[in-house]
Design a protein around this motif. Sequence first.
Motif, PDB file in Angstrom:
ATOM      1  N   THR A  15       5.573   6.275  -5.721  1.00 37.05           N
ATOM      2  CA  THR A  15       5.102   5.003  -5.165  1.00 37.05           C
ATOM      3  C   THR A  15       5.303   3.945  -6.250  1.00 37.05           C
ATOM      4  OG1 THR A  15       2.819   5.091  -5.971  1.00 37.05           O
ATOM      5  CG2 THR A  15       3.312   6.298  -3.932  1.00 37.05           C
ATOM      6  N   THR A 116      -5.293   4.214  -1.550  1.00 39.35           N
ATOM      7  CA  THR A 116      -4.492   3.781  -0.406  1.00 39.35           C
ATOM      8  C   THR A 116      -3.015   4.102  -0.638  1.00 39.35           C
ATOM      9  OG1 THR A 116      -6.093   2.004  -0.103  1.00 39.35           O
ATOM     10  CG2 THR A 116      -4.010   1.800   1.085  1.00 39.35           C
ATOM     11  N   GLU A 117      -2.565   3.904  -1.872  1.00 37.14           N
ATOM     12  CA  GLU A 117      -1.159   4.185  -2.190  1.00 37.14           C
ATOM     13  C   GLU A 117      -0.840   5.672  -1.964  1.00 37.14           C
ATOM     14  OE1 GLU A 117      -0.224   1.459  -5.483  1.00 37.14           O
ATOM     15  OE2 GLU A 117       1.217   2.944  -6.158  1.00 37.14           O
ATOM     16  N   ALA A 119      -2.510   7.767   0.130  1.00 39.07           N
ATOM     17  CA  ALA A 119      -2.575   8.078   1.573  1.00 39.07           C
ATOM     18  C   ALA A 119      -1.295   7.636   2.275  1.00 39.07           C
ATOM     19  CB  ALA A 119      -3.803   7.406   2.190  1.00 39.07           C
ATOM     20  N   VAL A 120      -0.800   6.457   1.934  1.00 38.50           N
ATOM     21  CA  VAL A 120       0.440   5.964   2.562  1.00 38.50           C
ATOM     22  C   VAL A 120       1.615   6.872   2.187  1.00 38.50           C
ATOM     23  CG1 VAL A 120       2.125   4.075   2.553  1.00 38.50           C
ATOM     24  CG2 VAL A 120      -0.322   3.563   2.731  1.00 38.50           C
ATOM     25  N   ALA A 153      -4.622   2.333   5.073  1.00 39.90           N
ATOM     26  CA  ALA A 153      -3.340   3.054   5.107  1.00 39.90           C
ATOM     27  C   ALA A 153      -2.743   3.072   6.521  1.00 39.90           C
ATOM     28  CB  ALA A 153      -3.530   4.482   4.601  1.00 39.90           C
TER      29      ALA A 153
END
Length: 189
Positions: A15, A116-117, A119-120, A153
Motif C-alpha cells: 500500500t 483502513t489501509e 482493510a482496503v 474501507a
Amino acid sequence: MSPRPRRALRLPLETDRLRLRELTTADEADFVALYGDGRITRHLLYGPADAEGARQQLGRALRHQRAERRDSWELGVELAASGRLVGACDLTLHAKDEAEIGYLLAHGSWGRGYGTEIAVALAQAAFGQLGVERVLSTVEIHNNRSLRVLDKAGLRWEGTLRRYARARRRWWDVHLYTVTREDWLTARS
Ligand SMILES: CC(C)(COP(=O)(O)OP(=O)(O)OC[C@H]1O[C@@H](n2cnc3c(N)ncnc32)[C@H](O)[C@@H]1OP(=O)(O)O)[C@@H](O)C(=O)NCCC(=O)NCCS
C-alpha cells in the motif's frame, strides 16, 4: 466433484505506506508483544492472549505457509519506509467464494489510517487476486474503532449476530460487515 482450484496470493501486498508480507521466525518478539497488549486483544474474539499462545500461533502461521492448498494467509504488517513490524492481519478463504479479513496494530500505530489501509488492501486482494464474490468481517459490537475502519474501507453493516461465539469465558455479540464484488468495483470506478 472436481477439486477446488488452487488459489494463490502474490505477496507482499503493498500500500502507500505499508507492506503486508509473510511472517517469519524473526517476527517472534514483535508478534508476542502485539498479543501481549490487552489494549489490542480486548475486542479480539480469537487469537492468543499471552506469550505462549502467540508463539504457538506464529508457529501455526509459518507451517501454514508451506501448505500445498492454502486457504488462509496470516501476514505481518510492516512500515514500507522502515521495515518495522507494526501489526498483523489475515485473509481467510471460505467455501462459496467468500473471504474474511481481520487486522490488528501496535497501540502506538493507531489513529494514522493504517487500519483502513490494511482493510482496503486485503479486500482488494480478495476480489482481485482470489476472485471472491464477497468479503466479510465480524467485529465485536463495542469495537467502535474497527467498525469505523470497515465503514471507511467500504464494507457495510449486514446484521448483528448475537451470541455468535463463546470465547474467553464469555459470549460474544458481533456485527457482520460485508461488501460484494459488484459494490466494491462500483465504489472504486
Ligand atoms: C482496529 C484498529 C486496527 C484500527 O486501526 P487504526 O489505524 O487506528 O484505524 P484508522 O486510523 O484507519 O481509523 C480509525 C477510525 O476510528 C475512529 N475512532 C477512533 N476511536 C474511536 C472510537 N472510540 N469510536 C469511534 N470511532 C473511533 C478514528 O477517528 C478513525 O476514523 P476517522 O478517520 O473517521 O477519524 C486498531 O485500533 C487495533 O489494532 N485495534 C485492536 C485490534 C482490533 O480490534 N482489531 C480489529 C478486530 S475486528
